[in-house]
Scaffold this active site. Structure first.
Site, short mmCIF file in Angstrom:
data_model
loop_
_atom_site.label_atom_id
_atom_site.label_comp_id
_atom_site.label_asym_id
_atom_site.label_seq_id
_atom_site.Cartn_x
_atom_site.Cartn_y
_atom_site.Cartn_z
N GLU A 77 5.72 9.98 1.61
CA GLU A 77 6.41 9.33 2.74
C GLU A 77 7.90 9.40 2.44
O GLU A 77 8.38 8.75 1.51
CB GLU A 77 5.92 7.89 2.87
CG GLU A 77 6.11 7.34 4.27
CD GLU A 77 7.45 6.69 4.50
OE1 GLU A 77 8.48 7.40 4.40
OE2 GLU A 77 7.47 5.49 4.76
N TRP A 88 0.52 5.07 9.24
CA TRP A 88 1.94 5.19 8.93
C TRP A 88 2.18 6.47 8.15
O TRP A 88 1.59 6.66 7.08
CB TRP A 88 2.40 3.99 8.08
CG TRP A 88 3.88 4.00 7.86
CD1 TRP A 88 4.54 4.57 6.80
CD2 TRP A 88 4.88 3.44 8.70
NE1 TRP A 88 5.89 4.40 6.96
CE2 TRP A 88 6.13 3.71 8.12
CE3 TRP A 88 4.83 2.74 9.93
CZ2 TRP A 88 7.33 3.30 8.70
CZ3 TRP A 88 6.03 2.33 10.49
CH2 TRP A 88 7.26 2.62 9.87
N LYS A 146 4.56 2.78 -10.52
CA LYS A 146 5.93 2.67 -11.04
C LYS A 146 6.86 2.19 -9.93
O LYS A 146 7.20 2.92 -9.02
CB LYS A 146 6.45 3.99 -11.59
CG LYS A 146 7.72 3.76 -12.41
CD LYS A 146 8.53 5.01 -12.67
CE LYS A 146 9.44 5.39 -11.55
NZ LYS A 146 10.48 4.37 -11.21
N PRO A 147 7.30 0.93 -10.03
CA PRO A 147 8.27 0.44 -9.05
C PRO A 147 9.60 1.17 -9.24
O PRO A 147 9.85 1.78 -10.29
CB PRO A 147 8.45 -1.04 -9.39
CG PRO A 147 7.39 -1.37 -10.39
CD PRO A 147 6.96 -0.09 -11.02
N LYS A 149 6.48 17.00 9.83
CA LYS A 149 7.53 17.87 9.28
C LYS A 149 7.96 17.40 7.88
O LYS A 149 7.11 17.02 7.06
CB LYS A 149 8.70 17.96 10.26
CG LYS A 149 8.23 18.42 11.66
CD LYS A 149 9.34 18.91 12.58
CE LYS A 149 10.39 17.94 12.97
NZ LYS A 149 11.30 18.38 14.02
N GLU A 206 13.42 1.60 -10.20
CA GLU A 206 14.15 1.00 -11.31
C GLU A 206 15.06 -0.14 -10.87
O GLU A 206 15.33 -1.06 -11.62
CB GLU A 206 14.95 2.06 -12.07
CG GLU A 206 15.90 2.92 -11.24
CD GLU A 206 15.21 4.18 -10.69
OE1 GLU A 206 14.00 4.15 -10.46
OE2 GLU A 206 15.93 5.19 -10.50
P1 NAI Z 1 14.38 8.36 -5.16
O1 NAI Z 1 13.49 9.22 -4.33
O2 NAI Z 1 15.15 9.01 -6.26
O3 NAI Z 1 13.53 7.17 -5.83
C1 NAI Z 1 12.30 6.69 -5.34
C2 NAI Z 1 11.32 6.51 -6.49
O4 NAI Z 1 11.09 7.78 -7.10
C3 NAI Z 1 11.82 5.60 -7.62
O5 NAI Z 1 10.74 4.87 -8.13
C4 NAI Z 1 12.33 6.59 -8.64
O6 NAI Z 1 12.33 6.08 -9.95
C5 NAI Z 1 11.33 7.71 -8.49
N1 NAI Z 1 11.80 9.01 -8.95
C6 NAI Z 1 13.08 9.49 -8.93
N2 NAI Z 1 13.12 10.72 -9.46
C7 NAI Z 1 11.87 11.04 -9.83
C8 NAI Z 1 11.28 12.19 -10.45
N3 NAI Z 1 12.00 13.25 -10.79
N4 NAI Z 1 9.95 12.17 -10.68
C9 NAI Z 1 9.20 11.11 -10.33
N5 NAI Z 1 9.69 10.01 -9.76
C10 NAI Z 1 11.02 9.96 -9.51
O7 NAI Z 1 15.35 7.60 -4.16
P2 NAI Z 1 16.77 6.92 -4.50
O8 NAI Z 1 17.54 7.78 -5.43
O9 NAI Z 1 16.53 5.52 -4.87
O10 NAI Z 1 17.44 6.96 -3.06
C11 NAI Z 1 18.04 8.16 -2.57
C12 NAI Z 1 17.78 8.34 -1.11
O11 NAI Z 1 16.39 8.50 -0.91
C13 NAI Z 1 18.16 7.20 -0.20
O12 NAI Z 1 19.50 7.22 0.16
C14 NAI Z 1 17.26 7.45 0.97
O13 NAI Z 1 17.81 8.42 1.82
C15 NAI Z 1 16.00 8.01 0.36
N6 NAI Z 1 14.95 6.99 0.21
C16 NAI Z 1 13.91 6.99 1.09
C17 NAI Z 1 12.96 6.00 1.03
C18 NAI Z 1 11.81 5.95 1.99
O14 NAI Z 1 11.30 4.89 2.27
N7 NAI Z 1 11.31 7.06 2.48
C19 NAI Z 1 13.04 4.91 0.07
C20 NAI Z 1 14.13 5.02 -0.86
C21 NAI Z 1 15.06 6.03 -0.76
#
Ligand code: NAI
Ligand code: MG
Length: 503
Positions: free
Chosen positions: A267, A465, A192-193, A469, A195
């Site tokens: 991650e 990668w 699932k990419p 913690k 949204e």
């Molecule tokens: P998110 O964690 O909500 O979204 C990432 C993925 O998880 C998306 O595909 C989303 O649809 C999915 N997702 C969201 N809620 C879910 C649930 N309840 N069950 C299963 N899948 C779910 O991240 P978001 O809201 O886009 O960004 C918020 C913050 O998260 C950012 O400001 C950043 O701090 C962090 N983030 C960290 C990333 C990383 O590479 N570690 C990447 C993107 C965001």
């Protein structure tokens, strides 16, 4: 007022005409959501709708998991050899390279990242498929040296059906990091990419059948976290969840996966320290600090967002870094000279803007701090530098995921280590010094999964990668990446012809 309303109507009519309708990919076919629902995909630079994609819900999740389950248990996939799987992955890599210009253009329009960075990402995605294409045939079992006349084997087998949920900062590359090792291992998957950025993954879905992947092996569904991600994680037939994204969702996933004891890898980003000693090459240090935190608009899980600088060079460092930051070329991501595009979405823009305001109360501002006046629309944020930041400030503790740097002074090696490790996260870190002995002492003291010396951010498919913690658990890339998709089966073959003789 009337003319403004007219302009908006004209703009949305224009974007409607330009919006391409995509379908999602289940069981080797492009399909609509069962509900018929769709949602818009936005270009964050123009704020226009560029596509419409299906909004999957639990019914679609069930359909995709059923396809992945059937493909895992019967048909062509369980019969494929490691060589077959390797060749499919090589063909996918080749196809990505062939379509690189188109994919980079699409990635750029959908995510807002500069086109030159998008080109690197697409090339890296191809490399990832090549790497795991080669690795498919290098998964080895063991002969266990048991003290009996028996052959004791450890066999490596695919873990089963994998749910893979990815974020929007590196859309196709994150899809590659998830799909390539899973396919190499012989798993089946539902990806699932995010949204915000589903387009390159859906484009890529069109290559799968031609590359020889049987239907159901890789399914790509589009939808939101609550509506599609959560039912996927909870589904009893899913054996493993691989997630990249926010800490909050990572924790929710561990809880959702607990009922059926799924294997989980996470991650979750961080607040990575980038540490500069006074003896570092000054020019290289300034460049490294900027690159570490502003590349990809700072939307990077390993962003060097806490910049720790030794006191003798601190003032000079803040001045030089800020002067250079103010010159970073912000602009339309499709222009090749652009070094910083818009943030991915309105939501992310609002989040980062809020942190800019918090920062103004918590520390001193050296550069940026708002929205660039040069850009009339789009979710642009100025490269922003706060200094004299206390490590206990919110801007030093919470992941901002945008171009916001916090500069923190330190007095000596022990102080640097203490501040660097004083964070709930532990994804990455970097150390800059000409003293290799000191640099390596610091490397060993840092509680982080990735540590760079005199550089920050280079990432290779050959190297592990993942974080310490609260940055998550498990490792992607390299041989570690495929391990997370394998189970180990112990097989004992008795070579004694006599009965056990116990009774
Ligand atoms: P998110 O964690 O909500 O979204 C990432 C993925 O998880 C998306 O595909 C989303 O649809 C999915 N997702 C969201 N809620 C879910 C649930 N309840 N069950 C299963 N899948 C779910 O991240 P978001 O809201 O886009 O960004 C918020 C913050 O998260 C950012 O400001 C950043 O701090 C962090 N983030 C960290 C990333 C990383 O590479 N570690 C990447 C993107 C965001
Ligand atoms: Mg979210």
């Amino acid at each position: 007022m009337a003319s403004k309303a007219k302009a908006i109507a004209a703009k949305s009519a224009k974007s409607k005409a330009a919006a391409r309708k995509y379908k999602m990919y289940i069981n080797g076919e492009f399909v609509e959501a069962r509900s018929g629902k769709v949602f818009p995909v936005i270009n964050p630079s123009t704020e226009e709708v560029i596509a419409e994609v299906p909004e999957a819900d639990e019914n679609d999740v069930n359909r995709a998991v059923a396809a992945a389950k059937a493909a895992f248990n019967s048909g062509a996939w369980p019969q494929t050899t490691a060589q077959d799987r390797g060749r499919i992955l090589f063909r996918l890599a080749e196809r990505i390279r062939k379509e690189a210009a188109h994919l980079a253009d699409l990635e750029c329009r959908n995510s807002g990242k500069p086109i030159v960075e998008a080109e690197y990402d697409i090339a890296d995605a191809a490399t990832c498929f090549e790497y795991y294409g080669g690795m498919a045939t290098k998964v080895l079992g063991h002969v266990n040296p048991v003290p009996d006349n028996a052959l004791s084997l450890s066999l490596r087998e695919p873990i089963g059906i994998a749910a893979q949920i990815i974020p929007w900062n590196y859309p196709l590359l994150m899809a590659a990091w998830k799909l390539a090792p899973a396919i190499a291992a012989g798993c089946t998957c539902i990806l699932k990419p995010a949204e915000q950025t589903p387009l390159t993954a859906l484009e890529f879905a069109g290559y799968l059948t031609e590359a020889g992947l049987p239907p159901g092996v890789a399914n790509i569904i589009t939808g939101f976290g609550e509506g599609a991600g959560a039912p996927l994680v909870k589904h009893p037939d899913v054996n493993k969840v691989a997630f990249t994204g926010s800490g909050a969702v990572g924790k929710a996933i561990v809880k959702m996966a607990a009922d059926t004891l799924k294997r989980v890898t996470l991650e979750l980003g961080g607040k990575s320290p980038n540490i500069f000693f006074a003896d570092a090459d000054f020019e290289a240090a300034i460049d490294g600090a900027l690159f570490g935190v502003f590349i990809n608009q700072g939307e990077v899980c390993s962003a060097g967002s806490r910049i720790l600088v030794e006191k003798p060079i601190y003032s000079k460092f803040v001045d030089a870094m800020s002067a250079k930051a103010k010159k970073i070329r912000l602009g339309p991501p499709l222009e090749r000279e652009t070094k910083m595009g818009p943030l991915v979405s309105k939501e992310q823009f609002d989040r980062v803007s809020a942190y800019q305001e918090i920062g103004k109360k918590e520390a001193k501002l050296a550069a940026g701090g708002g929205r660039p006046s040069s850009m009339k629309h789009g979710y642009y944020v100025e490269p922003t530098i706060f200094y004299d930041v206390d490590n206990s400030a919110r801007i030093a503790r919470e992941e901002i995921f945008g171009p916001v740097a916090t500069v923190i002074p330190f007095t000596n090696e022990a102080d640097a280590i203490k501040i660097a490790n004083d964070t709930p996260y532990g994804l990455a870190a970097a150390v800059w010094s000409r003293d290799i002995f000191k640099a390596f002492r610091v490397v060993k003291a840092l509680r982080a999964g990735i540590v760079w010396v005199n550089h920050m951010q280079p990432t290779y498919v050959e190297a592990p990668w993942g974080g310490y913690k609260q940055s998550g658990f498990g490792r992607e890339l390299g041989p570690w990446g495929i391990e997370e998709y394998l189970e180990t089966k112990q097989v004992h073959i008795n070579l004694n012809e006599q009965p056990i003789g116990w009774y």
